[in-house]
Motif scaffolding. Structure first.
Motif, PDB file in Angstrom:
ATOM      1  N   THR A 159      14.227  21.443 -13.951  1.00  0.00           N
ATOM      2  CA  THR A 159      14.965  21.193 -15.187  1.00  0.00           C
ATOM      3  C   THR A 159      14.121  20.401 -16.171  1.00  0.00           C
ATOM      4  N   HIS A 160      13.429  19.377 -15.658  1.00  0.00           N
ATOM      5  CA  HIS A 160      12.549  18.577 -16.512  1.00  0.00           C
ATOM      6  C   HIS A 160      11.455  19.438 -17.138  1.00  0.00           C
ATOM      7  N   MET A 161      10.799  20.249 -16.307  1.00  0.00           N
ATOM      8  CA  MET A 161       9.676  21.046 -16.795  1.00  0.00           C
ATOM      9  C   MET A 161      10.134  22.144 -17.765  1.00  0.00           C
ATOM     10  N   LEU A 162      11.290  22.716 -17.508  1.00  0.00           N
ATOM     11  CA  LEU A 162      11.823  23.730 -18.428  1.00  0.00           C
ATOM     12  C   LEU A 162      12.128  23.109 -19.778  1.00  0.00           C
ATOM     13  N   PHE A 163      12.743  21.953 -19.782  1.00  0.00           N
ATOM     14  CA  PHE A 163      13.063  21.268 -21.035  1.00  0.00           C
ATOM     15  C   PHE A 163      11.788  20.885 -21.781  1.00  0.00           C
ATOM     16  N   CYS A 164      10.796  20.349 -21.062  1.00  0.00           N
ATOM     17  CA  CYS A 164       9.531  19.976 -21.688  1.00  0.00           C
ATOM     18  C   CYS A 164       8.832  21.197 -22.280  1.00  0.00           C
ATOM     19  N   SER A 165       8.890  22.320 -21.559  1.00  0.00           N
ATOM     20  CA  SER A 165       8.250  23.542 -22.040  1.00  0.00           C
ATOM     21  C   SER A 165       8.900  24.030 -23.326  1.00  0.00           C
ATOM     22  N   VAL A 166      10.225  24.046 -23.354  1.00  0.00           N
ATOM     23  CA  VAL A 166      10.949  24.542 -24.529  1.00  0.00           C
ATOM     24  C   VAL A 166      10.704  23.640 -25.730  1.00  0.00           C
ATOM     25  N   VAL A 167      10.818  22.321 -25.537  1.00  0.00           N
ATOM     26  CA  VAL A 167      10.632  21.397 -26.662  1.00  0.00           C
ATOM     27  C   VAL A 167       9.196  21.467 -27.182  1.00  0.00           C
ATOM     28  N   ALA A 168       8.227  21.506 -26.274  1.00  0.00           N
ATOM     29  CA  ALA A 168       6.828  21.583 -26.700  1.00  0.00           C
ATOM     30  C   ALA A 168       6.545  22.894 -27.420  1.00  0.00           C
ATOM     31  N   PHE A 169       7.138  23.989 -26.952  1.00  0.00           N
ATOM     32  CA  PHE A 169       6.942  25.281 -27.615  1.00  0.00           C
ATOM     33  C   PHE A 169       7.515  25.248 -29.034  1.00  0.00           C
ATOM     34  N   TYR A 228      -7.870  27.429 -19.245  1.00  0.00           N
ATOM     35  CA  TYR A 228      -6.511  27.229 -18.724  1.00  0.00           C
ATOM     36  C   TYR A 228      -6.475  27.388 -17.207  1.00  0.00           C
ATOM     37  N   ALA A 229      -7.184  28.400 -16.713  1.00  0.00           N
ATOM     38  CA  ALA A 229      -7.167  28.657 -15.274  1.00  0.00           C
ATOM     39  C   ALA A 229      -7.930  27.604 -14.488  1.00  0.00           C
ATOM     40  N   THR A 230      -9.030  27.092 -15.044  1.00  0.00           N
ATOM     41  CA  THR A 230      -9.891  26.181 -14.288  1.00  0.00           C
ATOM     42  C   THR A 230      -9.568  24.708 -14.509  1.00  0.00           C
ATOM     43  N   LYS A 231      -8.958  24.346 -15.642  1.00  0.00           N
ATOM     44  CA  LYS A 231      -8.712  22.941 -15.951  1.00  0.00           C
ATOM     45  C   LYS A 231      -7.230  22.599 -16.061  1.00  0.00           C
ATOM     46  N   ILE A 232      -6.459  23.432 -16.748  1.00  0.00           N
ATOM     47  CA  ILE A 232      -5.048  23.115 -16.963  1.00  0.00           C
ATOM     48  C   ILE A 232      -4.210  23.419 -15.725  1.00  0.00           C
ATOM     49  N   ILE A 259      -4.204  20.807 -12.908  1.00  0.00           N
ATOM     50  CA  ILE A 259      -3.407  19.635 -13.285  1.00  0.00           C
ATOM     51  C   ILE A 259      -1.920  19.934 -13.131  1.00  0.00           C
ATOM     52  N   ALA A 260      -1.514  21.132 -13.538  1.00  0.00           N
ATOM     53  CA  ALA A 260      -0.113  21.521 -13.403  1.00  0.00           C
ATOM     54  C   ALA A 260       0.302  21.576 -11.938  1.00  0.00           C
ATOM     55  N   ALA A 261      -0.581  22.082 -11.084  1.00  0.00           N
ATOM     56  CA  ALA A 261      -0.264  22.144  -9.657  1.00  0.00           C
ATOM     57  C   ALA A 261      -0.105  20.746  -9.070  1.00  0.00           C
ATOM     58  N   LEU A 262      -1.012  19.836  -9.423  1.00  0.00           N
ATOM     59  CA  LEU A 262      -0.908  18.456  -8.941  1.00  0.00           C
ATOM     60  C   LEU A 262       0.349  17.781  -9.486  1.00  0.00           C
ATOM     61  N   PHE A 263       0.669  18.069 -10.743  1.00  0.00           N
ATOM     62  CA  PHE A 263       1.864  17.506 -11.358  1.00  0.00           C
ATOM     63  C   PHE A 263       3.115  17.988 -10.636  1.00  0.00           C
ATOM     64  N   THR A 276      -0.537  18.814 -24.470  1.00  0.00           N
ATOM     65  CA  THR A 276      -0.721  18.761 -23.022  1.00  0.00           C
ATOM     66  C   THR A 276       0.532  19.242 -22.309  1.00  0.00           C
ATOM     67  N   LEU A 277       1.689  18.779 -22.772  1.00  0.00           N
ATOM     68  CA  LEU A 277       2.946  19.268 -22.199  1.00  0.00           C
ATOM     69  C   LEU A 277       3.136  20.757 -22.473  1.00  0.00           C
ATOM     70  N   TYR A 278       2.698  21.199 -23.644  1.00  0.00           N
ATOM     71  CA  TYR A 278       2.817  22.611 -24.017  1.00  0.00           C
ATOM     72  C   TYR A 278       2.072  23.505 -23.029  1.00  0.00           C
ATOM     73  N   TYR A 279       0.918  23.067 -22.584  1.00  0.00           N
ATOM     74  CA  TYR A 279       0.118  23.871 -21.661  1.00  0.00           C
ATOM     75  C   TYR A 279       0.466  23.610 -20.194  1.00  0.00           C
ATOM     76  N   VAL A 280       0.805  22.369 -19.841  1.00  0.00           N
ATOM     77  CA  VAL A 280       0.989  22.011 -18.434  1.00  0.00           C
ATOM     78  C   VAL A 280       2.389  22.347 -17.934  1.00  0.00           C
ATOM     79  N   SER A 281       3.419  22.068 -18.736  1.00  0.00           N
ATOM     80  CA  SER A 281       4.799  22.191 -18.251  1.00  0.00           C
ATOM     81  C   SER A 281       5.172  23.599 -17.793  1.00  0.00           C
TER      82      SER A 281
END
Length: 350
Positions: A67-77, A97-101, A104-108, A213-218
Motif C-alpha cells: 500500500t505504501h509503495m503503490l501510494f508513493c508510485s502514484v503520487v510521484a508519477f 535502471y536495471a543495474t542501479k535502481i 535498491i528497490a529490491a533491498l528496499f 528517487t521515489l518515482y523510479y524506486v517505488s
C-alpha cells in the motif's frame, strides 16, 4: 598614517573564509531541520504501523508495505509526469535502471517487508534496540567494499555494540526468535540500501532528488513485493475478509498511513542525498531512544533492567562510533580549504 589605520582590515581571503563559514552554518541549520523532520516522521510511521499490524487488526505487513509503495508510485508519477513539477532524470536509461535502481528497490522491499513483519512479533522498544546493530553492519559492509578503513579500535567499538544488543536480547521479556531473525534481516537490508542509495546519488551522477528517487524506486519495489504477498498473505487476507470477517480494513486509515510513509520516504532520500549514511546513524540514536520510551508507554510493553542495561551499552557504543566518525569528517573538512587554496586563485573559485 591615521588614515591608513582606519582602512578596512579585511582581505579577499578573509571575506572568502567568512562566506564559507556562513554557507557551512546555513547548511548545518538546514540539515538539522531535515534531521528533526526525519526523526518525527519516522516515529509517526513506526508507531502507526505497529498500531495497524497489532492493535487495529490488520496483521499483513506485506500488504501494508505494498500500500505504501503503490501510494508513493502514484503520487510521484503525478508530480513528475502529470503535473511536471519535478523533471525526470535524463540519465536513467534502461541499463542504469536495471543495474542501479532495481537493486535498491529490491533491498528496499526486503527491508520494509522484514521490518514491518517484526512489528507483529516484537515490541517497538526491542526492535529499536536491535537497530543499534546498524552501524556495525554499515561498518562491516563498508570495509568489505573498500569505503571504510579497518582498525582494531573500530572493531572493539563494534564488539561493544554487539555485546549490548546481545544483553538486551537476553533481557527481552517477550522474546520471539522468528521476529528477532526477521529484524536482523531488516537491519542488513536497510544498511545495504542506505549505502547503495548514497553511492548512486553521490557517485553515479544521476541527479536524482527525493521525488524522482521515489518515482523510479517505488514501482519496482511494489513489483518485488507481489510474490511474497501472493504466496504468504493473499490467501489469509481473502479468508479473513470473506469467511471469518476478522480482518479490519479502513480506506481512511490506510490512506493516512500511506501519506505518512510517503513523507518519510521523501525525507529519507532527501536526507541521504544532502548528507550521508552516517547522518542517519547519528540521528537514529536519538530517534531510537525516543521510541523506546514512548512505545513502552503507548503499547504498555515492559522493559526489564537487563534489557535497559544492554540497550545503554549498545547505544553508548553507537554514540562513540558516531563521535569518532564525526571527528574524522571534521578533520577532512578542515583540511579541504587548505588544499583548495593551493594554486591560482581562479582555480580555488571554480
Amino acid at each position: 598614517m591615521p588614515a591608513s589605520s582606519d582602512a578596512p582590515s579585511t582581505t579577499p581571503a578573509t571575506r572568502d573564509a567568512d562566506a564559507r563559514s556562513r554557507r557551512v552554518v546555513a547548511k548545518a541549520l538546514a540539515d538539522n531541520a531535515l534531521v528533526a523532520l526525519w526523526v518525527g516522521t519516522s516515529a509517526i510511521v513506526i508507531l502507526f504501523n505497529k498500531y495497524i499490524l497489532t492493535a487495529y487488526g490488520f496483521p499483513f505487513p506485506v500488504a501494508l508495505t505494498m500500500t505504501h509503495m503503490l501510494f508513493c508510485s502514484v503520487v510521484a508519477f503525478v508530480i513528475v509526469r502529470a503535473l511536471k513539477l519535478v523533471p525526470a532524470s535524463e540519465g536513467v536509461t534502461r541499463e542504469v535502471y536495471a543495474t542501479k535502481i532495481t537493486p535498491i528497490a529490491a533491498l528496499f522491499a526486503v527491508s520494509l517487508w522484514a521490518s514491518n513483519t517484526a512489528y507483529v512479533y516484537l515490541s517497538v522498544a526491542f526492535i529499536q534496540m536491535l537497530k543499534a546493530l546498524s552501524p556495525v553492519v554499515v561498518y562491516a559492509i563498508g570495509c568489505s567494499i573498500g569505503v571504510e578503513r579497518y582498525s582494531h579500535e573500530r572493531l572493539a567499538n563494534m564488539a561493544v555494540v554487539t555485546l549490548g544488543v546481545m544483553i538486551a536480547s537476553y533481557g527481552e521479556l517477550n522474546f520471539n526468535f522468528f521476529g528477532f531473525a526477521v529484524q536482523l534481516v531488516a537491519v542488513l537490508a536497510e544498511s545495504c540500501r542506505i549505502i547503495a542509495v548514497q553511492l548512486v546519488l553521490g557517485k553515479a551522477n544521476l541527479k536524482l532528488n527525493s521525488i524522482t528517487t521515489l518515482y523510479y524506486v517505488s514501482p519496482a519495489c511494489f513489483v518485488f513485493l507481489i510474490v511474497p504477498f501472493a504466496m504468504l498473505e493473499l490467501p489469509r487476507l481473502a479468508y479473513g475478509l470473506e469467511v471469518t470477517h476478522s480482518v479490519r480494513y479502513s480506506a481512511g486509515i490506510m490512506l493516512a498511513n500511506a501519506m505518512c510513509a510517503f513523507a518519510l520516504n521523501a525525507v529519507i532520500y532527501l536526507l541521504i542525498g544532502r548528507t550521508s549514511a552516517l547522518t542517519l546513524n547519528v540521528a537514529g540514536v536519538v530517534k531510537d531512544m525516543f521510541l523506546i520510551g514512548i512505545s513502552s508507554v503507548i503499547f504498555e510493553a515492559p522493559i526489564s533492567a537487563t534489557q535497559l542495561v544492554g540497550s545503554l551499552i549498545a547505544f553508548g557504543g553507537v554514540c562513540y562510533y558516531n563521535y569518532r566518525k564525526l571527528n574524522d569528517a571534521f578533520a577532512a573538512a578542515a583540511a579541504a580549504p587548505t588544499q583548495g587554496e593551493v594554486g591560482p586563485k581562479r582555480d580555488s573559485q571554480a
